[in-house]
Design a protein around this motif. Structure first.
Motif, PDB file in Angstrom:
ATOM      1  N   ILE A 119     106.242  -0.872 -42.152  1.00 61.26           N
ATOM      2  CA  ILE A 119     105.611   0.255 -41.476  1.00 61.26           C
ATOM      3  C   ILE A 119     106.236   1.534 -41.999  1.00 61.26           C
ATOM      4  N   ASP A 120     105.432   2.334 -42.622  1.00 61.45           N
ATOM      5  CA  ASP A 120     105.903   3.615 -43.116  1.00 61.45           C
ATOM      6  C   ASP A 120     105.678   4.640 -42.011  1.00 61.45           C
ATOM      7  N   LYS A 121     106.726   4.898 -41.228  1.00 61.68           N
ATOM      8  CA  LYS A 121     106.572   5.780 -40.075  1.00 61.68           C
ATOM      9  C   LYS A 121     106.419   7.229 -40.464  1.00 61.68           C
ATOM     10  N   SER A 122     106.755   7.541 -41.721  1.00 67.52           N
ATOM     11  CA  SER A 122     106.631   8.935 -42.125  1.00 67.52           C
ATOM     12  C   SER A 122     105.178   9.363 -42.206  1.00 67.52           C
ATOM     13  N   SER A 123     104.256   8.415 -42.180  1.00 67.20           N
ATOM     14  CA  SER A 123     102.850   8.791 -42.209  1.00 67.20           C
ATOM     15  C   SER A 123     102.197   8.534 -40.861  1.00 67.20           C
ATOM     16  N   GLY A 124     102.988   8.467 -39.797  1.00 66.78           N
ATOM     17  CA  GLY A 124     102.465   8.291 -38.457  1.00 66.78           C
ATOM     18  C   GLY A 124     101.955   9.601 -37.891  1.00 66.78           C
ATOM     19  N   PRO A 125     101.766   9.645 -36.576  1.00 64.90           N
ATOM     20  CA  PRO A 125     101.262  10.875 -35.973  1.00 64.90           C
ATOM     21  C   PRO A 125     102.232  12.025 -36.211  1.00 64.90           C
ATOM     22  N   VAL A 126     101.704  13.151 -36.576  1.00 58.92           N
ATOM     23  CA  VAL A 126     102.537  14.306 -36.866  1.00 58.92           C
ATOM     24  C   VAL A 126     102.501  15.230 -35.666  1.00 58.92           C
ATOM     25  N   VAL A 127     103.616  15.361 -34.995  1.00 63.17           N
ATOM     26  CA  VAL A 127     103.730  16.267 -33.863  1.00 63.17           C
ATOM     27  C   VAL A 127     105.001  17.089 -34.064  1.00 63.17           C
ATOM     28  N   GLY A 128     104.837  18.368 -34.147  1.00 61.28           N
ATOM     29  CA  GLY A 128     105.993  19.237 -34.310  1.00 61.28           C
ATOM     30  C   GLY A 128     105.574  20.691 -34.272  1.00 61.28           C
ATOM     31  N   PHE A 129     106.504  21.531 -33.894  1.00 66.30           N
ATOM     32  CA  PHE A 129     106.166  22.941 -33.778  1.00 66.30           C
ATOM     33  C   PHE A 129     107.391  23.809 -34.048  1.00 66.30           C
ATOM     34  N   VAL A 130     107.134  25.031 -34.381  1.00 66.67           N
ATOM     35  CA  VAL A 130     108.140  26.092 -34.392  1.00 66.67           C
ATOM     36  C   VAL A 130     107.525  27.263 -33.645  1.00 66.67           C
ATOM     37  N   ALA A 131     108.247  27.786 -32.657  1.00 63.56           N
ATOM     38  CA  ALA A 131     107.723  28.898 -31.857  1.00 63.56           C
ATOM     39  C   ALA A 131     108.727  30.045 -31.861  1.00 63.56           C
ATOM     40  N   SER A 132     108.220  31.228 -31.776  1.00 61.53           N
ATOM     41  CA  SER A 132     109.087  32.405 -31.744  1.00 61.53           C
ATOM     42  C   SER A 132     108.434  33.475 -30.870  1.00 61.53           C
ATOM     43  N   LEU A 133     109.230  34.492 -30.591  1.00 60.26           N
ATOM     44  CA  LEU A 133     108.691  35.658 -29.900  1.00 60.26           C
ATOM     45  C   LEU A 133     108.318  36.701 -30.951  1.00 60.26           C
ATOM     46  N   ASP A 134     107.273  37.419 -30.693  1.00 61.60           N
ATOM     47  CA  ASP A 134     106.866  38.385 -31.707  1.00 61.60           C
ATOM     48  C   ASP A 134     107.793  39.600 -31.701  1.00 61.60           C
ATOM     49  N   ASN A 135     107.538  40.471 -32.610  1.00 59.45           N
ATOM     50  CA  ASN A 135     108.443  41.576 -32.884  1.00 59.45           C
ATOM     51  C   ASN A 135     108.354  42.733 -31.902  1.00 59.45           C
ATOM     52  N   ASN A 136     107.444  42.639 -30.972  1.00 58.88           N
ATOM     53  CA  ASN A 136     107.192  43.792 -30.110  1.00 58.88           C
ATOM     54  C   ASN A 136     108.057  43.799 -28.858  1.00 58.88           C
ATOM     55  N   GLN A 137     109.009  42.914 -28.807  1.00 56.19           N
ATOM     56  CA  GLN A 137     109.849  42.834 -27.613  1.00 56.19           C
ATOM     57  C   GLN A 137     111.316  42.872 -28.040  1.00 56.19           C
ATOM     58  N   ASN A 138     111.844  44.018 -28.242  1.00 58.74           N
ATOM     59  CA  ASN A 138     113.236  44.119 -28.684  1.00 58.74           C
ATOM     60  C   ASN A 138     114.012  45.074 -27.797  1.00 58.74           C
ATOM     61  N   PRO A 139     114.979  44.605 -27.036  1.00 59.42           N
ATOM     62  CA  PRO A 139     115.266  43.185 -26.850  1.00 59.42           C
ATOM     63  C   PRO A 139     114.285  42.571 -25.872  1.00 59.42           C
ATOM     64  N   TYR A 140     114.139  41.244 -25.989  1.00 61.60           N
ATOM     65  CA  TYR A 140     113.407  40.543 -24.944  1.00 61.60           C
ATOM     66  C   TYR A 140     114.363  40.341 -23.784  1.00 61.60           C
ATOM     67  N   THR A 141     113.988  40.730 -22.609  1.00 61.94           N
ATOM     68  CA  THR A 141     114.813  40.517 -21.420  1.00 61.94           C
ATOM     69  C   THR A 141     113.969  39.869 -20.335  1.00 61.94           C
ATOM     70  N   GLY A 142     114.628  39.113 -19.512  1.00 65.94           N
ATOM     71  CA  GLY A 142     113.904  38.532 -18.391  1.00 65.94           C
ATOM     72  C   GLY A 142     114.486  37.219 -17.959  1.00 65.94           C
ATOM     73  N   SER A 143     113.860  36.641 -16.972  1.00 75.10           N
ATOM     74  CA  SER A 143     114.232  35.324 -16.466  1.00 75.10           C
ATOM     75  C   SER A 143     112.967  34.497 -16.335  1.00 75.10           C
ATOM     76  N   GLY A 144     113.178  33.208 -16.167  1.00 79.07           N
ATOM     77  CA  GLY A 144     112.030  32.312 -16.096  1.00 79.07           C
ATOM     78  C   GLY A 144     111.766  31.665 -17.439  1.00 79.07           C
ATOM     79  N   VAL A 145     110.557  31.203 -17.639  1.00 82.32           N
ATOM     80  CA  VAL A 145     110.185  30.539 -18.885  1.00 82.32           C
ATOM     81  C   VAL A 145     110.050  31.583 -19.997  1.00 82.32           C
ATOM     82  N   ILE A 146     110.706  31.344 -21.106  1.00 82.12           N
ATOM     83  CA  ILE A 146     110.559  32.270 -22.232  1.00 82.12           C
ATOM     84  C   ILE A 146     109.155  32.096 -22.812  1.00 82.12           C
TER      85      ILE A 146
END
Lengths: 167, 172
Positions: free
Chosen positions: B27-54
């Motif tokens: 079983i070649d698992k490298s060709s299995g389901p591909v699930v992955g992400f990279v997430a970031s905050l955009d540039n318009n929030q400097n600094p980003y401040t707050g509480s709760g879910v980013i």
């Protein structure tokens, strides 16, 4: 009967004397690379010294294992052999007095595709910084770690592996 | 050749060494389901401040479509073991020292349920930028979700490459 192939391979072997045997073997993801280097031996991009103070691509050359793609110890570039989604990670320890420095993992030398790993010790002390992220790589794309004038102490490492092949 | 399985591709090879004939399926698992992400905050929030879910609102990569940029949630599209990684840099503001973030599974915020939370604490004696990285594994069923929850943070966001939230399926 059910056979779960998720974590095993089914293998069959026929010996030269005609016996046939089958067995299961634990398998792992066959595609990965690891370039883990240590301590005092990533060398200065400019001088070749192990006293790293100059800006440039780090040439990790102490210990590395590469089973996916190729790693060039002369320039510090790792080049992907397969299209896919890759995870990469770096840990570095800075020398005292070298505050407000960073390393960055870059894809194809682009500032648009990089992760900056910053450290500000704020005093005369050793400081550790780590960071990781994922990149999509086409075969032939490359990654390197750029050092922005940090002086790096022992225990710094850099590694990565393929998460999944993406055609 | 290969038959596509949910967790990979069934491959077959055969050959001979020293006169022995062998065959192998794998079983070649490298060709299995591909699930992955990279997430970031955009540039318009400097600094980003707050509480709760980013509210990570940008995804350079989002294989499997699990990450929602409207609320910062990653929702598992397939069952399996997932790895999550956060790399951030704090704002150099004394209002945001001695604080934390945590990776939370299914909204669990109890400090006593470590298997559903991963705290990453940072303290600094002065207003400096701090590297702030952490990661963990979660086993997720379909529709389980994970997000980054903060007490009260200030994040340096001059450029998006200082703060990333990444994750991927390790094994389904």
């Amino acid at each position: 009967m059910g056979v779960n192939f998720t974590n095993f391979s089914l293998e069959q072997q026929t010996a030269s004397y005609g016996n046939v045997g089958s067995y299961l073997q634990l398998t792992g993801n066959p595609y990965y690379y690891a370039a883990c280097m240590s301590a005092t031996t990533p060398i200065d991009a400019v001088t070749g010294s192990t006293n790293i103070t100059n800006a440039g691509v780090l040439r990790w050359n102490y210990r590395y294992t590469v089973t996916e793609g190729t790693y060039n110890t002369s320039n510090g570039y790792w080049t992907a052999a397969s299209d896919g989604f890759y995870y990469t990670w770096c840990k570095w320890m800075g020398q005292p007095t070298y505050d407000n420095k960073y390393l960055q993992i870059q894809k194809n030398g682009s500032s648009s595709w990089m992760l900056r790993i910053y450290s500000s010790a704020g005093g005369n002390m050793y400081h550790m910084a780590t960071g990781g992220t994922c990149f999509y790589m086409n075969a032939g794309d490359y990654l390197y770690v750029y050092n922005a004038n940090a002086q790096i102490y022992g225990g710094s490492d850099y590694c990565g592996w393929i998460v999944a092949k993406v055609g | 050749m290969g038959l596509v399985f949910p967790n990979g591709t069934l491959g077959y090879i055969s050959g001979s060494t020293d006169g022995n004939v062998y065959s192998q399926m794998y079983i070649d698992k490298s060709s299995g389901p591909v699930v992955g992400f990279v997430a970031s905050l955009d540039n318009n929030q400097n600094p980003y401040t707050g509480s709760g879910v980013i509210p990570f609102n940008s995804t350079p990569y989002n294989y499997g479509g699990g990450f929602n940029t409207s609320n910062g949630y990653f929702t598992a599209p397939v069952e399996g073991l997932y790895f999550f990684d956060i790399t951030m840099m704090s704002a150099n503001n004394s209002s945001y020292i001695n604080t934390y973030y945590r990776l939370s599974k299914n909204g669990n915020v109890s400090s006593s349920t470590g298997s559903l939370n991963q705290y990453v604490y940072s303290t600094s004696y002065s207003a400096t930028h701090k590297n702030w990285a952490g990661g963990t594994l979660f086993y997720l069923n379909v529709n389980d979700y994970v997000y980054v929850y903060t007490g009260n943070v200030g994040l340096y966001m001059n450029s998006i490459y200082y703060t990333r939230f990444s994750g991927f399926l390790v094994s389904s």
